[in-house]
Design a protein around this motif. Structure first.
Motif, PDB file in Angstrom:
ATOM      1  N   LEU A   1      10.305 -19.228  11.047  1.00 50.31           N
ATOM      2  CA  LEU A   1      10.915 -19.194   9.659  1.00 50.31           C
ATOM      3  C   LEU A   1       9.928 -20.389   9.022  1.00 50.31           C
ATOM      4  CD1 LEU A   1      14.104 -17.564  10.370  1.00 50.31           C
ATOM      5  CD2 LEU A   1      11.903 -16.696   9.393  1.00 50.31           C
TER       6      LEU A   1
ATOM      7  N   ASP B   1      11.630 -22.390   7.877  1.00 41.14           N
ATOM      8  CA  ASP B   1      12.851 -23.579   7.748  1.00 41.14           C
ATOM      9  C   ASP B   1      13.688 -24.526   8.419  1.00 41.14           C
ATOM     10  OD1 ASP B   1      15.684 -23.757   7.016  1.00 41.14           O
ATOM     11  OD2 ASP B   1      16.990 -22.435   8.753  1.00 41.14           O
ATOM     12  N   ARG B   2      12.362 -25.559   7.796  1.00 38.34           N
ATOM     13  CA  ARG B   2      13.030 -27.162   8.071  1.00 38.34           C
ATOM     14  C   ARG B   2      14.958 -27.079   7.779  1.00 38.34           C
ATOM     15  NH1 ARG B   2       9.263 -29.874  10.938  1.00 38.34           N
ATOM     16  NH2 ARG B   2       9.413 -31.820   9.783  1.00 38.34           N
TER      17      ARG B   2
ATOM     18  N   SER C   1      18.503 -20.481  18.757  1.00 40.91           N
ATOM     19  CA  SER C   1      18.472 -20.904  16.682  1.00 40.91           C
ATOM     20  C   SER C   1      17.067 -21.681  16.748  1.00 40.91           C
ATOM     21  CB  SER C   1      19.287 -21.205  16.792  1.00 40.91           C
ATOM     22  OG  SER C   1      19.224 -21.942  15.641  1.00 40.91           O
TER      23      SER C   1
ATOM     24  N   GLY D   1      17.668 -25.730   8.376  1.00 41.14           N
ATOM     25  CA  GLY D   1      17.806 -24.863   9.961  1.00 41.14           C
ATOM     26  C   GLY D   1      17.564 -25.432  11.369  1.00 41.14           C
TER      27      GLY D   1
ATOM     28  N   ARG E   1      14.279 -20.697  13.816  1.00 40.63           N
ATOM     29  CA  ARG E   1      13.914 -21.684  12.828  1.00 40.63           C
ATOM     30  C   ARG E   1      12.425 -21.763  12.525  1.00 40.63           C
ATOM     31  NH1 ARG E   1      20.576 -23.890  12.370  1.00 40.63           N
ATOM     32  NH2 ARG E   1      21.222 -22.184  11.853  1.00 40.63           N
ATOM     33  N   THR E   2      12.250 -22.741  13.869  1.00 41.56           N
ATOM     34  CA  THR E   2      10.390 -22.873  13.140  1.00 41.56           C
ATOM     35  C   THR E   2      10.004 -21.902  13.050  1.00 41.56           C
ATOM     36  OG1 THR E   2      11.433 -24.541  15.577  1.00 41.56           O
ATOM     37  CG2 THR E   2       8.633 -24.092  14.858  1.00 41.56           C
TER      38      THR E   2
END
Length: 106
Positions: free
Chosen positions: A24, A26-27, A17, A29, A21-22
């Motif tokens: 993407l 997504d900080r 995950s 996340g 998230r990295t």
């Protein structure tokens, strides 16, 4: 898996995950993943790794202006220091958490 105490499998899944998230960007996340990975390390008694992960979580919560997340982080970091026998540092972190939680009405 985390709720079942299957730490290795939970860690593997949260690492996946975190990687996604990295990728993407997504900080929030990423911070969430670091927090759960830190929790897993706490449950295992791996204080140094738990502290490192929660510090990453705190850094992003600070960056995002998530004050409740910051207060929570300081409380958990205080728990880690208490479990390591670092009473003064634990108290300092608990005081930071308490001050911010009081300010937020939590």
């Amino acid at each position: 898996q985390r709720n079942r105490g299957n730490w290795e499998e939970a860690e593997r899944l949260y690492q996946q995950s975190l990687a996604l998230r990295t990728e993407l960007g997504d900080r929030a996340g990423m911070a969430s993943s670091w927090g759960v990975l830190g929790e897993i390390q706490r449950k295992r008694g791996n204080w140094e790794e738990a502290e490192r992960l929660y510090q990453q979580y705190l850094e992003v919560m600070t960056e995002l202006g998530d004050r409740a997340g910051m207060a929570s982080s300081w409380g958990v970091l205080g728990d880690i220091q208490r479990n390591r026998g670092n009473w003064d540092e634990a108290e300092r972190l608990y005081q930071q958490s308490l001050a911010l939680r009081t300010e937020l009405g939590d």
